[in-house]
Each structure stands twice: as structure tokens, then as C-alpha cells.
Write a protein that holds these residues in place. Sequence first.
Motif, PDB file in Angstrom:
ATOM      1  N   TYR A   1     -36.618 -31.283 -11.247  1.00  0.00           N
ATOM      2  CA  TYR A   1     -37.286 -31.764 -10.032  1.00  0.00           C
ATOM      3  C   TYR A   1     -36.975 -30.791  -8.906  1.00  0.00           C
ATOM      4  O   TYR A   1     -35.816 -30.353  -8.756  1.00  0.00           O
ATOM      5  CB  TYR A   1     -36.832 -33.185  -9.688  1.00  0.00           C
ATOM      6  N   ASP A   2     -38.000 -30.445  -8.137  1.00  0.00           N
ATOM      7  CA  ASP A   2     -37.849 -29.385  -7.143  1.00  0.00           C
ATOM      8  C   ASP A   2     -36.891 -29.790  -6.035  1.00  0.00           C
ATOM      9  O   ASP A   2     -37.110 -30.786  -5.331  1.00  0.00           O
ATOM     10  CB  ASP A   2     -39.220 -29.036  -6.555  1.00  0.00           C
ATOM     11  N   LEU A   3     -35.835 -29.024  -5.886  1.00  0.00           N
ATOM     12  CA  LEU A   3     -34.825 -29.253  -4.857  1.00  0.00           C
ATOM     13  C   LEU A   3     -34.223 -27.900  -4.515  1.00  0.00           C
ATOM     14  O   LEU A   3     -33.703 -27.215  -5.400  1.00  0.00           O
ATOM     15  CB  LEU A   3     -33.753 -30.207  -5.382  1.00  0.00           C
ATOM     16  N   PRO A   4     -34.303 -27.479  -3.253  1.00  0.00           N
ATOM     17  CA  PRO A   4     -33.817 -26.145  -2.893  1.00  0.00           C
ATOM     18  C   PRO A   4     -32.353 -25.912  -3.238  1.00  0.00           C
ATOM     19  O   PRO A   4     -31.985 -24.839  -3.717  1.00  0.00           O
ATOM     20  CB  PRO A   4     -34.042 -26.088  -1.375  1.00  0.00           C
ATOM     21  N   GLU A   5     -31.521 -26.911  -2.987  1.00  0.00           N
ATOM     22  CA  GLU A   5     -30.099 -26.755  -3.264  1.00  0.00           C
ATOM     23  C   GLU A   5     -29.424 -28.112  -3.404  1.00  0.00           C
ATOM     24  O   GLU A   5     -29.930 -29.122  -2.905  1.00  0.00           O
ATOM     25  CB  GLU A   5     -29.415 -25.969  -2.139  1.00  0.00           C
ATOM     26  N   ALA A   6     -28.280 -28.113  -4.075  1.00  0.00           N
ATOM     27  CA  ALA A   6     -27.458 -29.310  -4.183  1.00  0.00           C
ATOM     28  C   ALA A   6     -26.334 -29.172  -3.164  1.00  0.00           C
ATOM     29  O   ALA A   6     -25.332 -28.507  -3.419  1.00  0.00           O
ATOM     30  CB  ALA A   6     -26.914 -29.458  -5.592  1.00  0.00           C
ATOM     31  N   SER A   7     -26.523 -29.801  -2.015  1.00  0.00           N
ATOM     32  CA  SER A   7     -25.593 -29.628  -0.905  1.00  0.00           C
ATOM     33  C   SER A   7     -24.650 -30.807  -0.692  1.00  0.00           C
ATOM     34  O   SER A   7     -23.691 -30.701   0.062  1.00  0.00           O
ATOM     35  CB  SER A   7     -26.389 -29.397   0.391  1.00  0.00           C
ATOM     36  N   GLY A   8     -24.943 -31.938  -1.313  1.00  0.00           N
ATOM     37  CA  GLY A   8     -24.126 -33.124  -1.092  1.00  0.00           C
ATOM     38  C   GLY A   8     -24.606 -33.955   0.086  1.00  0.00           C
ATOM     39  O   GLY A   8     -24.004 -34.982   0.395  1.00  0.00           O
ATOM     40  N   THR A   9     -25.701 -33.523   0.730  1.00  0.00           N
ATOM     41  CA  THR A   9     -26.280 -34.275   1.848  1.00  0.00           C
ATOM     42  C   THR A   9     -27.699 -34.701   1.477  1.00  0.00           C
ATOM     43  O   THR A   9     -28.506 -33.867   1.063  1.00  0.00           O
ATOM     44  CB  THR A   9     -26.315 -33.429   3.137  1.00  0.00           C
ATOM     45  N   PHE A  10     -27.985 -35.982   1.648  1.00  0.00           N
ATOM     46  CA  PHE A  10     -29.293 -36.537   1.287  1.00  0.00           C
ATOM     47  C   PHE A  10     -30.258 -36.334   2.454  1.00  0.00           C
ATOM     48  O   PHE A  10     -30.224 -37.049   3.444  1.00  0.00           O
ATOM     49  CB  PHE A  10     -29.147 -38.028   0.985  1.00  0.00           C
ATOM     50  N   GLY A  11     -31.135 -35.323   2.311  1.00  0.00           N
ATOM     51  CA  GLY A  11     -32.109 -35.036   3.360  1.00  0.00           C
ATOM     52  C   GLY A  11     -33.530 -35.273   2.874  1.00  0.00           C
ATOM     53  O   GLY A  11     -33.768 -35.920   1.853  1.00  0.00           O
ATOM     54  N   ALA A  12     -34.492 -34.707   3.621  1.00  0.00           N
ATOM     55  CA  ALA A  12     -35.906 -34.907   3.298  1.00  0.00           C
ATOM     56  C   ALA A  12     -36.271 -34.329   1.931  1.00  0.00           C
ATOM     57  O   ALA A  12     -37.058 -34.912   1.182  1.00  0.00           O
ATOM     58  CB  ALA A  12     -36.776 -34.277   4.384  1.00  0.00           C
TER      59      ALA A  12
END
Length: 335
Positions: free
Chosen positions: A102-113
Motif C-alpha cells: 500500500y502506497d506510503l512514503p515512509e514509516a515514521s511512527g506518526t499517523f498523518g494524511a
Amino acid sequence: MCRTRRQCLNEEIFLRPIRLIALLAVISLFGVACSSNASRQGSLVTPTTRERRSTTTTTEATTTTTTIPVTTTTKAPLLGLGQGSSGPAVLALQQRLVALHYDLPEASGTFGAATQQAVYAFQKVNGMARSGRATDDVLARMATAGIPATMVPAAGGTHIEVDVARQVLFYVQGGVVGKVVAVSTGSGSRFCNKGRCDTAVTPGGAFRVRGKVRGWQEGDLGRLYSPSYFNGNIAVHGSLSIPPSPASHGCVRVPMTSADWLFAAMPNGTAVYVLNGPNVPPPFSDEAPTTTTRAPATTTTTPSGSSSTSTSSSSTTTSTTEPATTSTTGIPAPL
């Protein structure tokens, strides 16, 4: 005692009135006593009658109107992870989404848009309620889910699949879904522009990318970011508004976080398969604008023994080698 008869007679005559008076007095006294006694006896014998006052009580019928209170159903807030959440649980969620493509720019640990759009995409693919939150049921399904399968396996090569029913886009490479993107397609509503009216639909069929515009483009119906046109005036383009349901005039809206890499991954000639869309012409049936892009040069290398051909792009137009036309079951080859 009288001495003589005459004397007794005279005394009798003299005493007779006195006796009569005395007798009357006695009778009078006796009468008074009797009267008094009778009165006293009457008061004792005669019962005292108390007047009983008749009281009539009139009770008015009281009509009581009971107002049933309006029942207000307050939905409990959804649990789980949503925008604003952060921490190890969010990081694990993002890593799982990336693992499932699933397209996600990065796994940062913060739930954003971007994470919300990825969760939307997962819910759409799996037929779940589109809340955009990673609730317990979503996490449970995600734990056992696999990478989605291509909808057009016979197409081969690199191509785009848009599922109007589920509102998702698949970027497919070598028969494997490389990225899943949440989209919003034609709303199905009637709209008018410059005196012309039509229905906002995203027609089904097999097409090819025939025009591209890098960056923001101002259109009659709004702004489009880096559109890749594939069916008349219908394009895959970035947008600031990607609701979980159909909302566009016919284009395929994608999140801004997906727009740039999709623009680069869809050169002219890329096959685009739109599934579960109506078999109708695009709204207004306008032609796509002339291709204007600054995409890097595309080089095609032929097998050994053949000449190698390279095509470079200019600042205004680009020409790329189109993939081979492939027939698919139930879907015509892209035009």
C-alpha cells in the motif's frame, strides 16, 4: 271542731274559697313540675339529629400528555489508531501497510494524511467500512492479509488498473501489484460548464496515456496536479481532496503523496485499464491537451543483433515506446 251545725256550715262556707285557691295553687305547681319533668325527659329521650351536610365532590378528568423524549444516539468514538496517533503501534501499522504494497512514503511512527489514505485503500480492497482508522478489526484483517492480486493478469508488463467499484488504483509490474493507491473517481452527479451539461463518470475500458502536464494545470472544472490523460479529458492526477468515495468530474484523483511518482511511472503509451466503470464516452468527449512534460529521456534497448533506439524528451513534448498490445479476457486491448 264545730260546736254546732250552723257553725260548721259557716266555717265550710268561709273555708271553701281558701281551699279552692290552695287547690288551684297545688294544681298549678304540679303542672309546672310535670311540664318541667316532661321537658327534661323529652330532652333525654329525643335523640339529637345532626344535620348531615351533603357534599358532592366533582372530579375533573385530567388529561395527562406524556412527551416521549427524543432518543439521541451518540456513536461512541472509534477506537484504534487515527490521525494524530503516534508511537510504536503506528510504526508497526505503517510497516505492515508497506509490506502489503500500500502506497506510503515512509514509516515514521506518526499517523498523518498519507497513512490515512493507505488505511482507506486497505479498507476498500478488503470490503471494509471506510473509516480511515486502524481499528481492532482492521488490524486483525491486516495481520492475515496478503498483497492484492492484479485484476488483469493477462495484461502483463507495466500497467495501471483502476477499480471504480472499490475506488483504488493498482500499479502493476511484471504481473505483480507494486503499489495500491486510494483514488476518487467520477461522482455520477450531473454538472454543467459553459452551457454544456453532462454526468460525472469515469468510463470503463482499456486505454493508453496520451498526454501529460507536469505541475499544476488550471482547468474549467478546477485545478489538476501533474495529470496523465488517457481517455479524452480524463486523467490520473494529484488532488488536495481525496474522499473515500467518488467525487470527481470523471478524472481519477490520487493523493498528492502519490502524484509525483505516478506521473513518472506513467509515460505516454502506458496501458490503463478501468474496471467496473460504465461503458459510455467521457464527459464532453474533449480531447486531451497536447503533451507537455519534462520527463527524463526513455531509452529502449533491443536484443543483441538489433539496433538500439533512444528517444529523448524536449521541454515541451516527449515520445516513448508504447508497450505491446495485449488482449485480456473480457477487456479489449488498450487503444
